[in-house]
Design a protein around this motif. Structure first.
Motif, short mmCIF file in Angstrom:
data_model
loop_
_atom_site.label_atom_id
_atom_site.label_comp_id
_atom_site.label_asym_id
_atom_site.label_seq_id
_atom_site.Cartn_x
_atom_site.Cartn_y
_atom_site.Cartn_z
N TYR A 207 4.53 -2.60 -57.07
CA TYR A 207 5.17 -3.91 -57.11
C TYR A 207 5.09 -4.35 -58.56
CZ TYR A 207 6.15 -8.85 -56.11
OH TYR A 207 6.71 -10.10 -56.08
N PHE B 159 5.19 -6.98 -61.04
CA PHE B 159 5.18 -8.43 -61.23
C PHE B 159 5.52 -8.67 -62.70
CE2 PHE B 159 3.57 -12.73 -61.46
CZ PHE B 159 3.84 -13.23 -60.21
N PHE C 126 9.71 -4.94 -54.42
CA PHE C 126 9.42 -6.33 -54.74
C PHE C 126 8.92 -7.06 -53.51
CE2 PHE C 126 12.13 -5.13 -58.23
CZ PHE C 126 11.47 -5.69 -59.28
N ILE D 131 0.67 -13.20 -53.87
CA ILE D 131 1.26 -11.87 -53.73
C ILE D 131 0.18 -10.81 -53.62
CG2 ILE D 131 2.46 -10.12 -55.10
CD1 ILE D 131 4.47 -12.41 -55.75
#
Lengths: 555, 172
Positions: free
Chosen positions: B33, B35, B64, B89
């Protein structure tokens, strides 16, 4: 020149030593209205506040600066008004839609209130933040933890009411961002959906606010250059140039010819790579992944060239006040021509894939339209404004570095939709290539920095062999370039539009205040209104076509 | 026709420890992922492009969605305003998960020593590998990936990563 304004307000204004018209705050709205209606100063470039806490001889602690351009974008006018202890003034949002976010930023950073502003609240800092960080008495390192994000319903609810929605039950609310695959980086848009249609949209920024303007206040002018790299990190060198150009304006120095041409060449190269990234990213958003390789691989080639030239790939810090850090290397011309060829090939192959592609046309044409009048009133600039059909390019309307002598065309759109914004960028890549070819041919020999010991560092030979050279180096590194006191605005044509720096110097080696005029800020402010009424998939493309770069948006 | 390992070993059996088999599977199929907030994210785009080609490490499936990812790469400045989102997250990612803090800003605030920038993300979430650079070169991202692979290879399945004690400044 502002004839009507001068005639009517003659008794009310005085022109200060920096050329700004100083008016009492009660008259600002009227004055701007007159300038807008009679003198055609229709483009609000930027507005900002100043905290004069440490400066003597100022009537009040705070002042607000308005910078405007006329309809031909050639004349610039600066208005200034002092704010008394009530810390409030009138909002000018009724005249300029672009003032909405600008005023919110001033409220957030300085705590100055604007009467009749539709929604005066924080914009860069989080909602739990206490105090106003750009005030001179706010300690620079005092961070404040944020525990909860803003739900944005305070903006959404009135917006829904204006659209005739009384209850929220029939709608679905969705956050696009601040961490979302379809919204680039840290941008957040909160939308109310009716099926796939966006009925209302509200954007929030500040998730990448890095305190650039406050950091400028405790660094010397040359130390700020690495910070400018990180404003628009897709075209770092153009930001370097913009800042150096503004400081050189205050110093009143004229660059050596070779330095000007190098700035043109490297600056245009940055513009090309910025456009390449924008186009590559939007094509990926559309599902056209092949084009990403076609456009991105030539960009890697440019990175190799920049690494060789500056020592860094992305954040180059190549410029200095009064010139640049070093000259071009041997073989630069060959490397450059290889890069340009690859770019040309990449652009050609991409266009081959998309120019007759039905899907591409359907998804971009008549999507995310901005009209001429709206674009001006909202303060858009650069390719986004030119896509709406307005021939405003600082390289043409207010040329610098001999741009008036280069043979190139302004790329213009007619509709102002996603398609136009993309095609303007494709064309600008071609035009920039033309400029680079011409500049390479005309590149003269000579020094690359101004020959002034108060501005440029002495040669290493001087530093190591005599005491004057050594002292000169020490003074310039420790104290910085001494810039005479002035309030000054100067802009260049950045990759995204008018990139300006408003600098207040106090005679020391550190600026008293720096305000960036980021082109993205105004484009982003316009974004929620553009996408209202369109499909959610179109909103993604509209965002991509505006090329919002969070670094300069939030600073 | 069989290719790769199947072609060599045919229908024979391979004996190994479950630990190494799972570690091998994990290290060759990370789903990052990304970020990405700032300049570092642009460099990550280069890592994904053909020259540096992150898929050589089996980690090209960039997601994502925290539910689908096992490697969190924080590439860019984290401001105080962004911090709760990052924490959310991280919390939403399921175990086992690893974190790369890429670039000066994420590691320490970088040269943004001011009122808005978080002085290092390890005050809110645990970090496995730090990457230097502002922004790091693409090679540095790949190097960090190799470091994560080493961690994955060295950790036993029996080790319960979820029970690691970490309480950041935003922790409950």
């Amino acid at each position: 020149m502002p004839k009507a304004f001068k005639a009517l307000f003659q008794e009310h204004y005085r022109v200060d030593s920096n050329g700004a018209f100083v008016l009492p705050k009660e008259l600002i709205l009227q004055a701007l209205q007159l300038l807008f209606e009679k003198d055609d100063y229709t483009f609000l470039v930027d507005m900002t506040a100043v905290d004069y806490l440490h400066q003597k001889n100022q009537p009040e602690r705070f002042a607000i600066i308005y910078i405007l351009r006329d309809q031909h974008f050639q004349n610039l006018i600066t208005l200034k008004t002092y704010i008394d202890s009530s810390l409030a003034t009138q909002s000018i949002t009724s005249l300029f839609k672009s003032a909405n976010w600008a005023e919110r930023e001033i409220w957030d950073q300085y705590g100055i209130h604007f009467k009749n502003h539709p929604n005066l609240k924080r914009i860069l800092n989080h909602k739990e933040f206490v105090g106003h960080p750009l005030r001179k008495d706010y300690p620079i390192t005092q961070g404040q933890l944020c525990h909860k994000s803003d739900d944005l319903m305070d903006e959404m609810t009135p917006r829904l009411k204006t659209k005739g929605y009384s209850s929220q039950e029939e709608l679905m609310f969705l956050n696009l961002g601040p961490a979302h695959p379809a919204s680039h980086g840290t941008i957040r848009t909160f939308v109310a959906l009716d099926g796939e249609n966006i009925t209302c949209a509200v954007s929030e920024i500040g998730y990448l606010h890095r305190g650039f303007e406050k950091s400028c206040e405790n660094h010397t002018y040359n130390q700020i250059i690495p910070y400018t790299d990180r404003l628009n990190y897709c075209s770092a060198i153009l930001n370097n140039i913009g800042f150096a150009h503004a400081v050189e304006g205050i110093l009143g120095v004229d660059l050596p010819e070779r330095a000007k041409f190098i700035r043109v060449i490297i600056g245009e190269l940055s513009r090309i790579i910025d456009h390449l990234v924008c186009l590559a990213a939007i094509l990926v958003d559309m599902g056209a992944l092949t084009n990403y390789w076609y456009l991105y691989n030539p960009r890697e080639k440019v990175y190799d060239l920049l690494s060789k030239l500056t020592g860094a790939r992305l954040t180059n810090s190549y410029m200095r006040i009064g010139g640049m850090s070093h000259d071009l290397y041997d073989g630069f011309e060959h490397d450059l021509s290889v890069c340009l060829k690859e770019i040309e090939q990449g652009v050609g192959e991409t266009l081959k894939l998309i120019e007759h592609n039905r899907i591409f046309h359907d998804r971009t044409q008549n999507v995310g339209i901005i009209t001429k009048e709206d674009a001006i009133n909202r303060g858009l600039s650069g390719p986004n404004l030119r896509a709406s059909g307005i021939a405003y390019d600082l390289r043409v309307t207010a040329p610098y570095y001999h741009y008036e002598t280069f043979d190139f065309d302004i790329a213009l759109g007619s509709v102002g939709d996603v398609y136009d914004r993309m095609m303007v960028r494709f064309e600008e890549i071609r035009q920039s290539t033309r400029i680079i070819h011409q500049a390479m041919q005309r590149l003269p020999e000579g020094p690359i920095c101004v020959q002034d010991h108060a501005i440029s560092l002495p040669s290493k030979k001087e530093v190591y062999s005599n005491i004057e050279g050594l002292m000169n180096q020490f003074k310039l590194i420790y104290e910085g370039v001494k810039v005479p006191p002035m309030e000054y605005y100067r802009a260049i044509e950045g990759a995204n539009g008018e990139l300006g720096f408003f600098i207040i110097s106090d005679g020391s080696g550190t600026p008293y205040k720096v305000k960036v005029r980021p082109p993205c800020f105004y484009a982003m402010a316009a974004y929620p209104r553009i996408i209202e009424g369109s499909m959610i998939a179109d909103a993604v493309l509209t965002l991509g076509s505006l090329n919002i770069i969070a670094g300069e948006l939030d600073r | 026709m069989a290719v790769g390992a199947e072609a060599i070993f045919g229908e024979s059996l391979i004996t190994t420890k479950l630990d190494s088999a799972i570690a091998w599977a994990r290290e060759s199929s990370m789903w990052p992922y990304i970020f990405g907030t700032a300049c570092c994210a642009i460099e990550f785009m280069s890592v994904a492009s053909s020259k540096y080609d992150i898929s050589r490490f089996g980690a090209e499936v960039v997601r994502f969605s925290p539910r689908q990812a096992d490697l969190l790469i924080i590439a860019g400045t984290i401001s105080y305003k962004q911090a709760p989102i990052l924490k959310k997250i991280y919390d939403q990612m399921s175990e086992p998960k690893w974190v790369i803090s890429a670039g000066a800003c994420a590691c320490s605030g970088g040269f943004y020593d001011n009122y808005t920038t978080m002085q290092g993300i390890d005050s809110i979430i645990p970090v496995d590998v730090y990457v230097a650079g502002c922004p790091p070169r693409p090679e540095a991202f790949l190097d960090a990936l190799l470091e994560i692979q080493k961690i994955q290879a060295s950790q036993s399945l029996l080790e319960d990563r979820a029970k690691r004690v970490f309480k950041g400044v935003l922790g409950a």
